[in-house]
Design an enzyme around this catalytic site. Structure first.
Site, PDB file in Angstrom:
ATOM      1  N   ASP A   1      -3.568  -2.092  -7.343  1.00 37.66           N
ATOM      2  CA  ASP A   1      -3.706  -2.902  -6.134  1.00 37.66           C
ATOM      3  C   ASP A   1      -5.173  -3.006  -5.703  1.00 37.66           C
ATOM      4  O   ASP A   1      -5.820  -2.005  -5.425  1.00 37.66           O
ATOM      5  CB  ASP A   1      -2.877  -2.272  -5.006  1.00 37.66           C
ATOM      6  CG  ASP A   1      -2.632  -3.225  -3.845  1.00 37.66           C
ATOM      7  OD1 ASP A   1      -3.543  -3.999  -3.507  1.00 37.66           O
ATOM      8  OD2 ASP A   1      -1.530  -3.198  -3.277  1.00 37.66           O
TER       9      ASP A   1
ATOM     10  N   SER B   1      -0.873  -8.725  -0.639  1.00 36.05           N
ATOM     11  CA  SER B   1      -0.108  -7.926  -1.597  1.00 36.05           C
ATOM     12  C   SER B   1       1.365  -8.314  -1.639  1.00 36.05           C
ATOM     13  O   SER B   1       2.010  -8.190  -2.679  1.00 36.05           O
ATOM     14  CB  SER B   1      -0.233  -6.432  -1.267  1.00 36.05           C
ATOM     15  OG  SER B   1      -1.547  -5.987  -1.490  1.00 36.05           O
TER      16      SER B   1
ATOM     17  N   GLU C   1       2.260   2.058  -9.010  1.00 38.05           N
ATOM     18  CA  GLU C   1       1.145   1.400  -8.341  1.00 38.05           C
ATOM     19  C   GLU C   1       0.048   2.384  -7.945  1.00 38.05           C
ATOM     20  O   GLU C   1       0.313   3.411  -7.322  1.00 38.05           O
ATOM     21  CB  GLU C   1       1.621   0.685  -7.064  1.00 38.05           C
ATOM     22  CG  GLU C   1       0.487  -0.078  -6.369  1.00 38.05           C
ATOM     23  CD  GLU C   1       0.841  -0.565  -4.976  1.00 38.05           C
ATOM     24  OE1 GLU C   1       0.337  -1.642  -4.593  1.00 38.05           O
ATOM     25  OE2 GLU C   1       1.619   0.119  -4.267  1.00 38.05           O
TER      26      GLU C   1
END
Length: 584
Positions: A99, A147, A341
């Site tokens: 991310d 996101s 993630e």
């Protein structure tokens, strides 16, 4: 005798010449006493046919090059709509999301690692060895995605507006690859270093109209969902969204205990701390479904986490999840789908904190290496795909601090000297200021504390100026920004924003991922995932659409299970969740 270093292999000792044929003929004439047949007519015809042959050869060679270029331009890895190659039988798919990590982050981290570990300039990250392409990241509502829309593109394979969690622009839910995999008998998991209810994990296992509906997301993730429980393993932070508002540490708006609901109604096993995580023995003792909430909100940045033994690392959680899912599927015809993630790469970039950012990237690279190793040792066919939802910070590995022409350099040693994140130091400052001792101290004493205890010890900066220290003293609520800027200026690392950017991001993949080569839309990544697993996401979308009116959450709320439709102002506020409020 070995060949000379100056001479290519397989060459003749005789010098090459465009007139070598003529020279050979002259040598023959001398040796044979002009006995060979030669005439003007013969030489003319020979030259003519030689020219014809050269012309034909040139035409054929040109045609071959053109044909080869056409074939390459239409190769399977580049052709739109070409079916994704699927291994037969059982398979595992690990999808990793870095991310907020853009290409500049890799450059920063690679050079930092080389400096810190004394490695040669050609040493690279594990990620570098699996680079296959890049991804365009825009959303349905903006050239710069958030996101939520970015993860929805991966989960659903469709574009949506910023703020939407697996919801389409018309506010209908879209099925995700995780939900479709679960429907097909795969085991599923989500591993993150932020709240497990944050945008990326939420977009694979829940559906809400705006990402701030984290109370609803928590409900859906444990099983209060039109499809029932769709996840078998959840590792991350965000415990506060699972605790009733009557409990210390809760951030829910209601008094529902989601951990109790998860255990009693949906059969979850629940763990909360490092000791309970270690009892899983790297996944060999894990019993699914397993809910692991190891922090009240985000897990600490890696640069801070490594100083305490309270929280598992991303790599530890990833390896434990892989082993747990492998054991759980060992007697099954289907494998598993796991999303991992590196969440806080993004958070550090929002703060423009280069030291925290680089350590998050290296922690992600370590987890990626563990996934690659797992796949190499596994008897089940499998693949890992890694990419980012967007870039954050507009990072540049260069900075012009003055009006004079900049120097071509940056200083990784500045980041190596830092032992804490800017955010952690800001929290320590806040604790100090609000303590009885801090309240009675004057400005001079506060400045000394900031310089000696935070700047020197935490940032490793020994030459802080009075101007820099005064900024922190006058506006302690912005100290995280000021501390980060001290590092960035000295390291000569630049940032263009505290938000996201529209920069294309890298795609990485192991064998079998060739269809993602080149520059791809982020939705193509999502479609690749579903096609590799051979699952029907569209069927899930249709099933969810039918449930919009028929499914209700247990609380009996009059709102639909996807939450209220947000106003434009609410969507804008949702995009500002990483902004540091003044006065804190």
């Amino acid at each position: 005798m070995p060949p000379s270093d100056q001479q290519p292999l397989f060459t003749s000792d005789r010098p090459s010449s465009t007139h070598s044929e003529e020279r050979a003929a002259a040598e023959d004439d001398a040796l044979l006493g002009n006995g060979r047949k030669s005439s003007h007519t013969y030489s003319y015809r020979k030259g003519f046919w030689k020219d014809v042959g050269l012309f034909v050869w040139a035409v054929l060679a040109t045609a071959a090059v053109i044909v080869l270029a056409v074939l390459l331009s239409r190769s399977p890895s580049r052709e739109e709509g070409k079916p994704i190659p699927k291994p037969g039988g059982k398979k595992n798919l690990i999808f990793m999301v870095s991310d907020g990590m853009g290409p500049a982050t890799l450059s920063l981290s690679r050079s930092f690692r080389q400096f810190q570990s004394g490695l040669p300039y050609d040493d690279v990250l594990v990620l570098d060895q699996y680079l296959i392409g890049s991804s365009r990241t825009r959303s349905n509502s903006s050239l710069i995605t958030d996101s939520a829309a970015g993860a929805t593109a991966f989960g659903c394979g469709m574009k949506t507006y910023n703020g939407a969690i697996a919801m389409l622009p018309d506010h209908t839910p879209c099925g995700t690859v995780l939900e479709a995999a679960k429907k097909m008998g795969y085991m599923t998991g989500l591993v993150v270093t932020t709240d497990i209810t944050d945008a990326t994990p939420a977009s694979f296992a829940s559906h809400v109209n705006v990402r701030t509906e984290e109370d609803l997301i928590a409900l859906q993730e444990v099983g209060e969902h039109p499809l029932g429980r769709v996840v078998d393993l959840l590792f991350g932070g965000g415990r506060c969204h699972f605790l009733p508002n009557t409990t210390t540490g809760s951030c829910r708006a209601d008094d529902r205990d989601i951990t109790k609901l998860a255990k009693e109604r949906y059969g979850w096993n629940y763990i909360r701390n490092r000791k309970e995580f270690d009892s899983l023995e790297a996944g060999t003792k894990a019993e699914l479904p397993l809910l692991g909430l190891f922090a009240n909100t985000d897990l600490p940045y890696e640069i801070d986490r490594r100083n305490v033994d309270t929280y598992p690392s991303l790599d530890e959680m990833a390896r434990t999840a892989l082993k747990a899912l492998e054991i759980a599927t060992q007697d099954s015809d289907q494998g598993f789908f796991l999303m991992i993630e590196g969440s806080r790469i993004d958070h550090a970039a929002h703060r423009n904190d280069p030291a925290a950012h680089v350590h998050e990237c290296l922690a992600y690279d370590k987890a990626f290496a563990s996934v690659v190793e797992f796949l190499g040792n596994s008897k089940t066919e499998g693949m890992v795909i890694s990419t980012s939802d967007h870039e954050t910070g507009g990072l540049s590995v260069a900075r012009q601090n003055h009006q004079s022409y900049p120097r071509y350099r940056w200083y990784p040693e500045v980041l190596a000297n830092a032992s804490s994140s800017a955010s952690h130091l800001a929290r320590l400052l806040n604790v100090h200021i609000t303590s009885p001792e801090g309240v009675i101290l004057g400005e001079a004493s506060l400045k000394k504390y900031i310089n000696e205890e935070l700047v020197k010890k935490g940032l490793g900066i020994l030459d802080a100026t009075d101007v820099e220290l005064e900024l922190v003293v006058k506006s302690p609520g912005l100290s995280a920004y000021y501390f980060a800027d001290m590092l960035s200026r000295r390291a000569e690392v630049g940032w263009s924003t505290h938000g996201h950017s529209a920069v294309d991001v890298n795609i990485y993949g192991t064998a079998g991922s060739e269809a993602l080569r080149g520059n791809r839309e982020n939705t193509e990544v999502g479609k690749f995932l579903r096609e590799y697993l051979d699952v029907d996401v569209d069927a899930i979308t249709k099933e969810l659409a039918k449930s919009l009116k028929s499914f209700d959450v247990a609380s009996g709320d009059s709102l639909p299970w996807t939450g209220k439709i947000p106003t434009e102002e609410e969507l804008i506020m949702a995009s500002k969740q990483y902004e540091i409020p003044l006065g804190l």
